[in-house]
Scaffold this active site. Structure first.
Site, PDB file in Angstrom:
ATOM      1  CG  MET A 117       1.742  -5.222   5.607  1.00 54.56           C
ATOM      2  SD  MET A 117       0.622  -4.626   6.884  1.00 54.56           S
ATOM      3  CE  MET A 117      -0.845  -4.369   5.875  1.00 54.56           C
ATOM      4  CB  CYS A 118       7.636  -3.520   7.377  1.00 51.80           C
ATOM      5  SG  CYS A 118       7.445  -2.424   5.951  1.00 51.80           S
TER       6      CYS A 118
END
Length: 258
Positions: free
Chosen positions: A1-2
Site C-alpha cells: 500500500m501507499c
C-alpha cells in the site's frame, strides 16, 4: 500500500530532512513507485506538487529536497496503486476549497464496495477510492455545518467530533489510514499503521533509516520550536516513535497531539 507523511508545527518549519528519507521509499528502499505528492500550507495558500513518476526518479521531488519551504502543516504521499491507473490525477494529496479555506487530504489503504452518493459540489477528478472518500467527507462536513455563507466555520472541536463519526463509516469498507488538514491543524486516522514523534527542546541529532543522513536539530531550531512528524513507518533510527492504536483518530495542533 501507499505511505503517508505529515508535519504539524507551532512555527513554520521545513520538511527537507524527513522528506528526503520518505522519498527514498518511493522506488529505492520500498516499492511505492506509482506517483507521489506533497502540499504545504502557507498563510491562506497551498503549494501543491504531484508527479506520476516514482519519487526517487522525479525532478520535482529533487526540487523539494533542496528547497526549504517553511510551513506549519504539510501532507505528503507516495503511491502504490490499488485502485485507479498510474496518472497525475490519481496522485495524492488532493485539494479542495470549503468555507474559504483549502483542504488537503491523503489516504493509505484500499476501500472495497465504497460507493457513496455525491450530491454536492465535490466530485472526483481521478478514479481512486481515496479521492472519492475525500469528496464524501467534504460533502458530509458541508451538509452538517453549512456552506460557509454565514461567514462562520466550525471549530476544531466540532470538526473532530464530526470526523469521529464520519471516518469509521469509510473505514468500515477497508483500510483507511488518512491525513486531512485545512492549514490550522492536522487530522489523522489510523486503521492499520501510523506513528508519530514530537521534536522539541532539548533537541537531539536524528538519523534517517532510509539514507545515510543526520541532522542536529539543536543547531537549526530555537528552544520554543515544536514539530510533530506523523508517518506510516518510522523515518529515523534513534528517536522514540509512538504507534497509533487501530481505529484511533488524532488531532495535531501546534506540534502536539490532542
Amino acid at each position: 500500500m501507499c505511505q503517508l507523511l505529515g508535519m504539524n508545527c507551532n512555527v513554520p518549519t521545513d520538511i527537507v530532512f524527513s522528506f528526503t528519507g520518505f522519498a527514498h521509499r518511493g522506488g529505492r528502499t520500498d516499492t511505492h513507485h506509482d506517483g507521489w505528492g506533497i502540499a504545504f500550507f502557507e498563510g491562506a495558500g497551498v503549494r501543491h506538487f504531484v508527479d506520476h513518476q516514482a519519487a526517487i526518479a522525479s525532478p520535482i521531488a529533487e526540487l523539494i529536497k533542496r528547497y526549504p519551504i517553511k510551513s506549519t502543516n504539510v501532507i505528503a504521499h507516495i503511491r502504490k496503486a490499488t485502485q485507479g491507473q498510474v496518472a497525475l490525477e490519481n496522485c495524492h494529496p488532493f485539494v479542495r476549497e470549503m468555507w474559504g479555506r483549502y483542504w488537503v487530504f491523503a489516504h493509505n489503504g484500499d476501500l472495497k464496495d465504497f460507493a457513496p452518493v455525491l450530491h454536492g459540489p465535490f466530485r472526483p477528478v481521478g478514479n481512486t477510492d481515496s479521492e472519492l472518500a475525500f469528496c464524501w467527507l467534504m460533502q458530509s462536513l458541508r451538509d452538517e455545518f453549512g456552506d460557509g455563507s454565514s461567514g462562520t466555520a466550525p471549530s476544531l472541536t466540532q470538526l473532530r467530533s464530526a470526523l469521529e463519526r464520519l471516518v469509521p463509516q469509510v473505514a468500515a469498507h477497508g483500510t483507511f489510514n488518512m491525513m486531512l488538514s485545512d492549514g490550522t491543524a492536522l487530522f489523522t486516522h489510523c486503521s492499520t499503521k501510523l506513528c508519530y514523534v514530537v521534536r522539541q527542546y532539548p533537541f537531539v541529532t536524528a538519523r534517517l533509516s532510509d539514507e545515510d543522513l543526520s541532522v542536529d536539530f539543536s543547531q537549526v531550531t530555537t528552544p520554543n520550536d515544536r514539530v510533530a512528524i506523523i508517518v506510516t513507518e518510522p523515518l529515523t533510527t534513534n528517536e522514540t516513535w509512538t504507534q497509533f492504536a487501530p481505529g484511533e483518530l488524532k488531532l495535531f495542533v501546534d506540534g502536539l497531539p490532542q
